[in-house]
Design an enzyme around this catalytic site. Structure first.
Site, PDB file in Angstrom:
ATOM      1  N   LYS A  36       6.722   1.287   9.017  1.00 48.10           N
ATOM      2  CA  LYS A  36       5.653   1.347   8.033  1.00 48.10           C
ATOM      3  C   LYS A  36       4.353   1.800   8.700  1.00 48.10           C
ATOM      4  O   LYS A  36       4.244   1.818   9.905  1.00 48.10           O
ATOM      5  CB  LYS A  36       5.444  -0.036   7.393  1.00 48.10           C
ATOM      6  CG  LYS A  36       6.573  -0.381   6.421  1.00 48.10           C
ATOM      7  CD  LYS A  36       6.372  -1.710   5.712  1.00 48.10           C
ATOM      8  CE  LYS A  36       5.046  -1.911   5.045  1.00 48.10           C
ATOM      9  NZ  LYS A  36       4.667  -0.853   4.087  1.00 48.10           N
ATOM     10  N   GLU A  50      -0.503  -5.129   6.088  1.00 56.27           N
ATOM     11  CA  GLU A  50       0.796  -5.302   5.415  1.00 56.27           C
ATOM     12  C   GLU A  50       1.671  -6.310   6.168  1.00 56.27           C
ATOM     13  O   GLU A  50       2.348  -7.131   5.553  1.00 56.27           O
ATOM     14  CB  GLU A  50       1.513  -3.955   5.310  1.00 56.27           C
ATOM     15  CG  GLU A  50       0.853  -3.002   4.318  1.00 56.27           C
ATOM     16  CD  GLU A  50       1.429  -1.594   4.359  1.00 56.27           C
ATOM     17  OE1 GLU A  50       1.332  -0.920   3.347  1.00 56.27           O
ATOM     18  OE2 GLU A  50       1.968  -1.198   5.406  1.00 56.27           O
ATOM     19  N   ASP A  71       8.183   3.660   5.076  1.00 56.13           N
ATOM     20  CA  ASP A  71       8.376   5.059   5.476  1.00 56.13           C
ATOM     21  C   ASP A  71       9.814   5.332   5.884  1.00 56.13           C
ATOM     22  O   ASP A  71      10.327   6.428   5.685  1.00 56.13           O
ATOM     23  CB  ASP A  71       7.407   5.405   6.612  1.00 56.13           C
ATOM     24  CG  ASP A  71       5.967   5.295   6.142  1.00 56.13           C
ATOM     25  OD1 ASP A  71       5.599   6.037   5.220  1.00 56.13           O
ATOM     26  OD2 ASP A  71       5.230   4.444   6.656  1.00 56.13           O
ATOM     27  N   LYS A 117      13.990   7.522   1.914  1.00 57.03           N
ATOM     28  CA  LYS A 117      13.483   6.669   3.003  1.00 57.03           C
ATOM     29  C   LYS A 117      14.607   6.008   3.803  1.00 57.03           C
ATOM     30  O   LYS A 117      14.363   5.430   4.852  1.00 57.03           O
ATOM     31  CB  LYS A 117      12.553   5.582   2.435  1.00 57.03           C
ATOM     32  CG  LYS A 117      11.392   6.104   1.595  1.00 57.03           C
ATOM     33  CD  LYS A 117      10.432   6.907   2.421  1.00 57.03           C
ATOM     34  CE  LYS A 117       9.224   7.400   1.652  1.00 57.03           C
ATOM     35  NZ  LYS A 117       8.291   6.385   1.272  1.00 57.03           N
ATOM     36  N   ASP A 149       6.326  -4.165  -1.238  1.00 60.05           N
ATOM     37  CA  ASP A 149       5.676  -3.082  -0.498  1.00 60.05           C
ATOM     38  C   ASP A 149       6.645  -1.911  -0.334  1.00 60.05           C
ATOM     39  O   ASP A 149       7.870  -2.077  -0.459  1.00 60.05           O
ATOM     40  CB  ASP A 149       5.236  -3.610   0.877  1.00 60.05           C
ATOM     41  CG  ASP A 149       4.103  -2.803   1.484  1.00 60.05           C
ATOM     42  OD1 ASP A 149       3.782  -1.712   0.972  1.00 60.05           O
ATOM     43  OD2 ASP A 149       3.532  -3.272   2.497  1.00 60.05           O
ATOM     44  N   THR A 179       0.843  -1.196   0.000  1.00 64.71           N
ATOM     45  CA  THR A 179       0.000   0.000   0.000  1.00 64.71           C
ATOM     46  C   THR A 179       0.880   1.248   0.000  1.00 64.71           C
ATOM     47  O   THR A 179       1.944   1.253   0.602  1.00 64.71           O
ATOM     48  CB  THR A 179      -0.921  -0.009   1.244  1.00 64.71           C
ATOM     49  OG1 THR A 179      -1.811  -1.116   1.128  1.00 64.71           O
ATOM     50  CG2 THR A 179      -1.734   1.275   1.355  1.00 64.71           C
ATOM     51  N   THR A 235       4.462   4.214  -3.616  1.00 65.14           N
ATOM     52  CA  THR A 235       5.516   3.396  -4.230  1.00 65.14           C
ATOM     53  C   THR A 235       4.977   2.012  -4.593  1.00 65.14           C
ATOM     54  O   THR A 235       5.226   1.500  -5.693  1.00 65.14           O
ATOM     55  CB  THR A 235       6.728   3.275  -3.285  1.00 65.14           C
ATOM     56  OG1 THR A 235       7.003   4.560  -2.703  1.00 65.14           O
ATOM     57  CG2 THR A 235       7.961   2.798  -4.035  1.00 65.14           C
TER      58      THR A 235
HETATM   59  C1  5RP Z   1       1.332   2.147   4.201  1.00 63.85           C
HETATM   60  C2  5RP Z   1       2.802   2.046   4.186  1.00 63.85           C
HETATM   61  C3  5RP Z   1       3.510   2.573   2.991  1.00 63.85           C
HETATM   62  O1  5RP Z   1       4.253   1.540   2.426  1.00 63.85           O
HETATM   63  C4  5RP Z   1       4.395   3.694   3.403  1.00 63.85           C
HETATM   64  O2  5RP Z   1       3.607   4.675   4.035  1.00 63.85           O
HETATM   65  C5  5RP Z   1       5.138   4.312   2.207  1.00 63.85           C
HETATM   66  O3  5RP Z   1       4.246   4.994   1.401  1.00 63.85           O
HETATM   67  P1  5RP Z   1       4.751   5.808   0.135  1.00 63.85           P
HETATM   68  O4  5RP Z   1       5.298   4.816  -0.829  1.00 63.85           O
HETATM   69  O5  5RP Z   1       3.506   6.510  -0.383  1.00 63.85           O
HETATM   70  O6  5RP Z   1       5.782   6.796   0.622  1.00 63.85           O
HETATM   71  O7  5RP Z   1       3.426   1.559   5.084  1.00 63.85           O
HETATM   72  O8  5RP Z   1       0.810   1.778   5.440  1.00 63.85           O
END
Ligand code: 5RP
Length: 233
Positions: free
Chosen positions: A95, A104, A85, A122, A82, A27, A30
């Site tokens: 995450k 997840e 963050d 990240k 996946d 989710t 990315t």
């Molecule tokens: C969702 C997550 C996402 O993988 C995380 O927030 C990264 O998101 P993005 O790719 O939009 O920066 O853990 O619960």
């Protein structure tokens, strides 16, 4: 530019996908790029079944023609891809920025392999600058918050401001009907200890620390895609 790095990382993870695999779909922005690069391969004949970690990823995958199913129908997955963050060089993660870390983590732990895709922003030396997402049930929210603060202070010397996550003034409700508390630590020296401690608190359904779960990461930046692997070289 950041979007291109996300696409680069997602494209690198495609190398792990093989015919007939059951693939967990993460989710966030990315992970959505991964769904977007996967879809043309499926259109060209790659046969996979996707298991989404959130309602919104499931909608996107279906729209793009990827067959999706549930974890109950396919409780053992070959691979999950996946986002994250935060990630350190030991493949430890924070995450839950998208409020989906409970599903997840369930999906990741049901997978033979968890591949993380991320842009270079990240990558951190120590986890904790990103507030740690905590999924809590609504019942007893204040008592749960007090228990979290007490544990962090007493056992880890961490003082934290807990913030109930809201969007447009309303609490965020997860796909599981729960709330999100964001815990600002600044830095988390003992990630494993904190993860274990938080897991003992009733009412806290799941925290966003992923320790010893990810197997490989593709981190894209201006110098290309860095691969971090837990397997010995
Ligand atoms: C969702 C997550 C996402 O993988 C995380 O927030 C990264 O998101 P993005 O790719 O939009 O920066 O853990 O619960």
């Amino acid at each position: 530019m950041t979007r291109q790095f996300k696409v680069d990382a997602a494209t690198a993870a495609l190398s792990l996908v093989e015919q007939g695999m059951k693939v967990g779909l993460g989710t966030g922005s990315t992970a959505e790029e991964f769904v977007r690069v996967l879809a043309p391969r499926v259109a060209q004949g790659l046969s996979i079944i996707g298991v989404p970690t959130s309602e919104r990823t499931g909608i996107l995958a279906r729209e793009l023609g990827i067959e999706i199913s549930t974890l109950d129908s396919h409780p053992q997955l070959d691979l999950t891809v996946d986002g994250t963050d935060e990630i350190d060089d030991r493949l430890q993660l924070i995450k839950g920025g998208g409020a989906a870390h409970l599903r997840e983590k369930i999906v990741a732990c049901a997978s033979d392999k968890l591949a993380i895709i991320a842009d270079h922003t990240k990558k951190v030396e120590m986890l904790g600058a990103f507030p740690l997402p905590l999924e809590v049930i609504p019942f007893g929210l204040t008592a749960t918050s007090i228990a979290i603060e007490k544990l962090c202070r007493r056992d880890f010397g961490l003082t934290t401001a807990l913030t109930l996550r809201k969007v447009a003034g309303e609490p965020v409700i997860t796909d599981n009907g729960n709330l999100i508390l964001d815990a600002s630590f600044g830095r988390i020296p003992d990630t494993k200890g904190l993860a274990n401690g938080l897991s003992q608190i009733p009412g806290l359904v799941e925290h966003g620390l992923f320790i010893d779960i990810a197997d490989i990461a593709f981190i894209a930046g201006p110098d290309g895609v860095e691969t971090i692997s837990s397997a010995p070289a």
